[in-house]
Write a protein that holds these residues in place. Structure first.
Motif, short mmCIF file in Angstrom:
data_model
loop_
_atom_site.label_atom_id
_atom_site.label_comp_id
_atom_site.label_asym_id
_atom_site.label_seq_id
_atom_site.Cartn_x
_atom_site.Cartn_y
_atom_site.Cartn_z
N ILE A 1 -3.33 12.96 -0.16
CA ILE A 1 -1.88 12.84 0.05
C ILE A 1 -1.60 12.08 1.34
O ILE A 1 -0.74 11.19 1.40
CB ILE A 1 -1.21 14.23 0.07
CG1 ILE A 1 -1.35 14.92 -1.29
CG2 ILE A 1 0.26 14.10 0.47
CD1 ILE A 1 -0.74 14.16 -2.45
N VAL A 2 -2.31 12.43 2.39
CA VAL A 2 -2.13 11.77 3.69
C VAL A 2 -2.45 10.28 3.57
O VAL A 2 -1.71 9.42 4.08
CB VAL A 2 -3.00 12.44 4.76
CG1 VAL A 2 -3.05 11.58 6.04
CG2 VAL A 2 -2.48 13.83 5.08
N ASN A 3 -3.55 9.96 2.91
CA ASN A 3 -3.94 8.55 2.77
C ASN A 3 -2.90 7.74 2.01
O ASN A 3 -2.60 6.59 2.37
CB ASN A 3 -5.30 8.45 2.07
CG ASN A 3 -6.43 8.98 2.92
OD1 ASN A 3 -6.31 9.07 4.14
ND2 ASN A 3 -7.53 9.34 2.29
N PHE A 4 -2.33 8.32 0.96
CA PHE A 4 -1.29 7.61 0.22
C PHE A 4 -0.02 7.48 1.04
O PHE A 4 0.67 6.46 0.97
CB PHE A 4 -1.00 8.31 -1.12
CG PHE A 4 -1.88 7.83 -2.24
CD1 PHE A 4 -1.63 6.61 -2.83
CD2 PHE A 4 -2.93 8.60 -2.68
CE1 PHE A 4 -2.44 6.14 -3.87
CE2 PHE A 4 -3.75 8.15 -3.71
CZ PHE A 4 -3.51 6.93 -4.31
N CYS A 5 0.32 8.49 1.82
CA CYS A 5 1.49 8.39 2.70
C CYS A 5 1.33 7.23 3.67
O CYS A 5 2.28 6.48 3.94
CB CYS A 5 1.68 9.69 3.47
SG CYS A 5 2.34 11.07 2.51
#
Length: 331
Positions: free
Chosen positions: A106-110
């Motif tokens: 999730i963090v990487n996509f954000c």
């Protein structure tokens, strides 16, 4: 567009409801069609069924990169509520993979999609361990890796590390650490804290003298949205209304349901026997554990958490948990 992971859970469903009521466009991911029924049940409970149809549902999993690629299209804000909750030691691998690796995804996509802000729903389980000179646990209490922690607590702490890694790479974040979260009693929902309602309804006999921080789900959702709409960023906040003995909570639920209150005090020595019996039965009957050594110990622990930071920053008044139970736990 606002993306919610874990919208089929207690907190995610309430965040979705509040956001839609405020006129926001909401996309929610789900893993199974049947899980959506839980979110619908919450909307129906509040007589907001018409709003449920406004959710843009997308089948995805926080461990599935190709599907997340689709889910993040045109997303500005993210509420990451998805988590695997279990206190069965046999689930250790799945807990850590879902909660830590999933949060990393999730963090990487954000970061890659230039999301404006991420709110991570963590847990008081991920807060630190009191030092000998400390009386309360707060946002600044240090995590002691030498102390024993449940697999769930370790996974939530590890997930927070991924969020802070994202913050160091330029992502604006807020982290909230709710205590034991109480929502309405809906008979078709039995997971999470709702399981406590059902256990008491069936005639829970035992209570312990432990205590923990508790909070109402409406407050968790409301504060998360307030933080996301504010200039506050790159901070964490403990969300509890107050610290309650488990017996007080059990008694309040029993009173609301008009059933017998738990009457047998399970001291630490009895809890040690109970978790061993549970372990044996899980082996013989090949079923999931109901109580582990870690949860048995936690049931007698008297942790005191501080909510002063969030009360001061937002001038927020929490809903009294026992009063909420009296008005929302009905047959």
């Amino acid at each position: 567009m606002i993306l919610i992971t874990g919208a089929t859970g207690l907190v995610g469903a309430h965040i979705a409801l509040q956001l839609i009521e405020k006129g926001n466009r909401v996309r929610a991911i789900y893993r199974t069609t049947s899980s959506i029924d839980k979110t619908r049940a919450y909307f129906d409970y509040y007589q907001k069924s018409a709003l449920f149809t406004q959710i843009d549902w997308l089948e995805a999993d926080i461990l599935d990169i190709p599907l997340l690629e689709i889910a993040f299209e045109n997303v500005d804000l993210v509420y990451h509520c998805a988590a695997f909750i279990s206190y069965d030691p046999q689930d250790e691998e799945q807990i850590r993979k879902t909660n830590i690796e999933g949060t990393a995804n999730i963090v990487n996509f954000c970061l890659s999609k230039n999301v404006n802000k991420l709110c991570y729903i963590s847990s008081i389980a991920a807060l630190g361990d009191k030092a000998p000179h400390e009386n309360t646990i707060s946002e600044t209490t240090e995590w002691n890796p030498e102390k024993p922690h449940s697999d769930y607590a370790i996974s939530k702490y590890g997930a927070e590390m991924e969020v802070w890694r994202g913050q160091q790479e330029g992502l604006d974040v807020v982290v909230v650490n709710p205590g034991l979260i109480f929502g309405p009693f809906i008979k078709t929902i039995t997971d999470g804290s709702a399981g406590i309602y059902h256990k008491v309804a069936k005639g829970l006999s035992f209570y312990t003298m432990g205590s923990t921080g508790c909070v109402v789900v409406d407050d968790v959702a409301n504060i998360a949205i307030m933080l996301m709409n504010s200039e506050i960023k790159n901070e964490r906040f403990t969300l509890i209304e107050n610290n309650y003995p488990f017996k007080t909570i059990f008694d309040a639920i029993a009173s609301a349901l008009k059933v017998k209150k738990p009457r047998i005090h399970a001291d630490p020595s009895l809890m040690n026997i109970i978790w061993r019996i549970d372990w044996l039965l899980s082996k013989i009957l090949n079923k999931k554990r109901q109580i582990s050594k870690a949860t048995a110990k936690a049931s007698s622990s008297k942790n005191t958490f501080s909510n002063e930071k969030i009360k001061t920053r937002l001038d927020y008044t929490f809903t009294n948990v026992t009063n909420y139970i009296q008005t929302n736990v009905i047959q």
